[in-house]
Motif scaffolding. Structure first.
Motif, PDB file in Angstrom:
ATOM      1  N   ILE A 166      22.012  -4.003 -31.729  1.00  0.00           N
ATOM      2  CA  ILE A 166      22.178  -5.163 -31.242  1.00  0.00           C
ATOM      3  C   ILE A 166      22.626  -5.487 -29.773  1.00  0.00           C
ATOM      4  O   ILE A 166      21.712  -6.175 -29.147  1.00  0.00           O
ATOM      5  N   LEU A 167      23.155  -4.509 -29.277  1.00  0.00           N
ATOM      6  CA  LEU A 167      23.304  -4.743 -27.756  1.00  0.00           C
ATOM      7  C   LEU A 167      21.973  -4.350 -26.927  1.00  0.00           C
ATOM      8  O   LEU A 167      22.093  -5.017 -25.838  1.00  0.00           O
ATOM      9  N   LEU A 168      21.499  -3.651 -27.232  1.00  0.00           N
ATOM     10  CA  LEU A 168      20.012  -3.304 -26.729  1.00  0.00           C
ATOM     11  C   LEU A 168      19.319  -4.900 -26.557  1.00  0.00           C
ATOM     12  O   LEU A 168      18.830  -4.935 -25.558  1.00  0.00           O
ATOM     13  N   GLN A 169      19.451  -5.699 -27.502  1.00  0.00           N
ATOM     14  CA  GLN A 169      18.998  -7.092 -27.517  1.00  0.00           C
ATOM     15  C   GLN A 169      19.340  -7.805 -26.098  1.00  0.00           C
ATOM     16  O   GLN A 169      18.965  -8.897 -25.812  1.00  0.00           O
ATOM     17  N   MET A 170      20.748  -7.482 -25.743  1.00  0.00           N
ATOM     18  CA  MET A 170      21.159  -8.212 -24.617  1.00  0.00           C
ATOM     19  C   MET A 170      20.302  -8.277 -23.419  1.00  0.00           C
ATOM     20  O   MET A 170      20.295  -9.174 -22.530  1.00  0.00           O
ATOM     21  N   GLY A 171      19.535  -7.016 -23.342  1.00  0.00           N
ATOM     22  CA  GLY A 171      18.481  -6.974 -22.262  1.00  0.00           C
ATOM     23  C   GLY A 171      17.433  -8.116 -22.369  1.00  0.00           C
ATOM     24  O   GLY A 171      16.905  -8.681 -21.218  1.00  0.00           O
ATOM     25  N   ILE A 172      17.046  -8.178 -23.597  1.00  0.00           N
ATOM     26  CA  ILE A 172      16.199  -9.329 -23.618  1.00  0.00           C
ATOM     27  C   ILE A 172      16.398 -10.831 -23.149  1.00  0.00           C
ATOM     28  O   ILE A 172      15.763 -11.262 -22.161  1.00  0.00           O
ATOM     29  N   GLY A 173      17.887 -11.149 -23.553  1.00  0.00           N
ATOM     30  CA  GLY A 173      18.388 -12.341 -23.184  1.00  0.00           C
ATOM     31  C   GLY A 173      18.644 -12.289 -21.712  1.00  0.00           C
ATOM     32  O   GLY A 173      18.448 -13.529 -21.078  1.00  0.00           O
ATOM     33  N   GLY A 174      19.252 -11.074 -21.292  1.00  0.00           N
ATOM     34  CA  GLY A 174      19.706 -11.339 -19.838  1.00  0.00           C
ATOM     35  C   GLY A 174      18.360 -11.293 -19.210  1.00  0.00           C
ATOM     36  O   GLY A 174      18.462 -12.113 -17.912  1.00  0.00           O
ATOM     37  N   GLY A 175      17.096 -10.762 -19.533  1.00  0.00           N
ATOM     38  CA  GLY A 175      16.171 -10.820 -18.305  1.00  0.00           C
ATOM     39  C   GLY A 175      15.559 -12.381 -18.493  1.00  0.00           C
ATOM     40  O   GLY A 175      15.115 -12.753 -17.521  1.00  0.00           O
ATOM     41  N   ILE A 176      15.524 -13.076 -19.854  1.00  0.00           N
ATOM     42  CA  ILE A 176      15.137 -14.376 -19.949  1.00  0.00           C
ATOM     43  C   ILE A 176      15.954 -15.257 -18.917  1.00  0.00           C
ATOM     44  O   ILE A 176      15.366 -16.203 -18.406  1.00  0.00           O
ATOM     45  N   ILE A 177      17.297 -15.276 -19.129  1.00  0.00           N
ATOM     46  CA  ILE A 177      17.853 -16.007 -18.397  1.00  0.00           C
ATOM     47  C   ILE A 177      17.779 -15.626 -16.770  1.00  0.00           C
ATOM     48  O   ILE A 177      17.796 -16.697 -15.980  1.00  0.00           O
ATOM     49  N   ASP A 178      17.609 -14.506 -16.458  1.00  0.00           N
ATOM     50  CA  ASP A 178      17.342 -14.204 -15.061  1.00  0.00           C
ATOM     51  C   ASP A 178      15.888 -15.070 -14.502  1.00  0.00           C
ATOM     52  O   ASP A 178      15.903 -15.611 -13.507  1.00  0.00           O
ATOM     53  N   GLY A 179      15.163 -15.033 -15.637  1.00  0.00           N
ATOM     54  CA  GLY A 179      13.853 -15.763 -15.152  1.00  0.00           C
ATOM     55  C   GLY A 179      14.028 -17.293 -15.011  1.00  0.00           C
ATOM     56  O   GLY A 179      13.488 -17.818 -14.310  1.00  0.00           O
ATOM     57  N   THR A 227      27.182 -17.621 -13.528  1.00  0.00           N
ATOM     58  CA  THR A 227      28.747 -16.983 -13.671  1.00  0.00           C
ATOM     59  C   THR A 227      28.717 -16.731 -14.942  1.00  0.00           C
ATOM     60  O   THR A 227      29.350 -15.631 -15.408  1.00  0.00           O
ATOM     61  N   ALA A 228      28.201 -17.526 -16.138  1.00  0.00           N
ATOM     62  CA  ALA A 228      28.408 -17.087 -17.372  1.00  0.00           C
ATOM     63  C   ALA A 228      27.459 -15.994 -17.526  1.00  0.00           C
ATOM     64  O   ALA A 228      27.943 -14.913 -18.513  1.00  0.00           O
ATOM     65  N   LEU A 229      26.320 -15.589 -17.067  1.00  0.00           N
ATOM     66  CA  LEU A 229      25.617 -14.473 -17.182  1.00  0.00           C
ATOM     67  C   LEU A 229      26.492 -13.043 -16.734  1.00  0.00           C
ATOM     68  O   LEU A 229      26.386 -12.015 -17.225  1.00  0.00           O
ATOM     69  N   ASN A 230      27.084 -13.028 -15.607  1.00  0.00           N
ATOM     70  CA  ASN A 230      27.751 -12.251 -15.094  1.00  0.00           C
ATOM     71  C   ASN A 230      28.913 -11.861 -15.845  1.00  0.00           C
ATOM     72  O   ASN A 230      29.081 -10.788 -16.111  1.00  0.00           O
ATOM     73  N   GLN A 231      29.642 -12.848 -16.629  1.00  0.00           N
ATOM     74  CA  GLN A 231      30.745 -12.741 -17.586  1.00  0.00           C
ATOM     75  C   GLN A 231      30.254 -11.938 -18.623  1.00  0.00           C
ATOM     76  O   GLN A 231      30.917 -10.762 -19.240  1.00  0.00           O
ATOM     77  N   ALA A 232      29.105 -12.176 -19.086  1.00  0.00           N
ATOM     78  CA  ALA A 232      28.309 -11.500 -20.555  1.00  0.00           C
ATOM     79  C   ALA A 232      28.078 -10.082 -20.200  1.00  0.00           C
ATOM     80  O   ALA A 232      28.448  -9.390 -21.039  1.00  0.00           O
ATOM     81  N   ALA A 286      26.990 -15.506 -28.138  1.00  0.00           N
ATOM     82  CA  ALA A 286      27.023 -16.080 -26.837  1.00  0.00           C
ATOM     83  C   ALA A 286      25.596 -16.035 -26.254  1.00  0.00           C
ATOM     84  O   ALA A 286      25.119 -16.983 -25.189  1.00  0.00           O
ATOM     85  N   ALA A 287      25.125 -14.732 -26.159  1.00  0.00           N
ATOM     86  CA  ALA A 287      23.814 -14.686 -25.324  1.00  0.00           C
ATOM     87  C   ALA A 287      22.931 -15.721 -25.894  1.00  0.00           C
ATOM     88  O   ALA A 287      22.082 -15.903 -24.997  1.00  0.00           O
ATOM     89  N   SER A 288      22.674 -15.801 -27.146  1.00  0.00           N
ATOM     90  CA  SER A 288      21.662 -16.451 -27.759  1.00  0.00           C
ATOM     91  C   SER A 288      21.908 -17.854 -27.217  1.00  0.00           C
ATOM     92  O   SER A 288      20.883 -18.636 -27.039  1.00  0.00           O
TER      93      SER A 288
END
Length: 363
Positions: free
Chosen positions: A233-246, A274-279, A306-308
């Motif tokens: 599950i945690l590895l999926q944080m990378g997908i969400g984090g990258g999309i938010i960066d985009g 700020t929300a992404l940094n906190q996550a 929260a990432a979703s």
């Protein structure tokens, strides 16, 4: 700059030169970026979830999540493919069966063999959401598996993947591949996004799985799934984090000329950042705990939920900031909305996460 930071910069540089030019073809034509996947493997892009003795670099889950985020900053679909590869490597790393690790792990960590994860059905089944679709029987030297899975990603004739079959009241998890006798790949209906991920339906017609290819036998399965689930599950944080960066990139560009009017919108650049940094501050410690076999499932599920939600908010905000330009088919904002929706529905989906969180809190 640390060695790890330099290495992540090298991953980002590769995504810019080798992946960025392909993004439109991946999104709109379903191109699978195999050459990029292998180049990424060549610089250690899948290697964090294996020790040096196993053929990896031993940097751990947190570093692997950062790799996936770097890829997702350019292309959410390819970040998902990298997640598939990383998840399969994670399963192999956690297996107590030395034979299966020896046979597959180094090649998966180094991208010499590309790999998928057919665990969506199992994870949903264990949460009492759907019935198990693969069944196994014990035979001499292994198991025979039959059934069908509707979609498995990052696979092909020369790829391998992890799957689980039900056997009586238990389960066996194993590695198989596109060239195994009795395995057939079937085209899926067209998706609105993520077409460039080599996703197929898979049919198992009395497929023999040797004991040497077993990740977890039935008697070991409960402990094994407990070790791998949080990392999966945690590895999926990378997908969400990258999309938010985009999405943040789209918003930043829109604000160059439209900041005065865009300030009336919710979820502006600073709030989302700020929300992404906190996550991310929560992600690192949870990933380190899972890497050291001390997984914390409830906070992991809450973070993933929260990432979703943040991904959906960021994608919608990117479109609103871009305005009419964001409604063009070629707009990155349009693509990011479809990618973000995938983060919210891929297993574990928002409704799945809320169900598990409720059950754990009630217990």
């Amino acid at each position: 700059m640390s060695k790890q930071a330099e290495w992540i910069d090298a991953v980002r540089a590769l995504t810019k030169t080798a992946l960025r030019p392909l993004v439109d073809e991946i999104d709109r034509k379903g191109l699978y970026p195999e050459a990029f996947m292998r180049e990424l493997g060549g610089i250690g892009g899948f290697a964090c979830v294996g020790t040096e003795a196993e053929g990896g670099n031993g940097l751990g889950l947190s570093a692997q999540i950062d790799v996936i985020r770097a890829v997702g900053g350019e292309c959410g679909a390819t970040a998902f493919s990298v997640w598939c590869q990383s998840a399969c490597a994670w399963y192999l790393h956690q297996s107590e069966n030395e034979a299966v690790r020896t046979r597959y792990l180094a090649d998966v960590l180094q991208g010499k063999v590309l790999a998928g994860t057919a665990m969506s059905n199992t994870v949903k089944h264990l949460a009492d959401i759907e019935k198990h679709l693969l069944q196994a029987e014990k035979v001499a030297g292994g198991y025979v598996v039959s059934g069908s899975l509707p979609w498995v990603s990052n696979i092909g004739e020369d790829h391998v993947w992890a799957a689980t079959a039900q056997i009586g009241d238990g389960y066996v998890m194993f590695i198989t591949g596109g060239r195994a006798e009795g395995v057939s790949l079937q085209a899926c209906p067209e998706f609105c996004a993520l077409e460039g991920t080599r996703t197929f339906g898979v049919r198992f017609d009395k497929v023999f799985v040797a004991d040497e290819d077993v990740l977890a036998a039935p008697e070991a399965f409960a402990g094994y799934i407990g070790r791998i689930k949080a990392g999966f599950i945690l590895l999926q944080m990378g997908i969400g984090g990258g999309i938010i960066d985009g999405c943040l990139g789209v918003i930043r560009l829109a604000d160059v000329s439209g900041r005065e009017i865009n300030r009336y919108l919710d979820n502006g650049f600073d709030a989302l950042q700020t929300a992404l940094n906190q996550a991310w501050e929560e992600t690192g410690p949870l990933a380190d705990a899972a890497w050291h076999n001390r997984p914390e499932l409830l906070p992991t599920l809450k973070l993933r939920l929260a990432a979703s939600e943040l991904c959906l908010a960021a994608a919608q905000s990117a479109s609103l900031h871009a305005g009419a330009k964001g409604y063009l088919m070629r707009s990155p904002a349009q693509r990011r909305n479809r990618e973000a929706m995938f983060v919210a529905i891929v297993t574990p989906a928002v409704k799945h996460l809320r169900k598990e969180i409720a059950a754990l809190e009630a217990a």
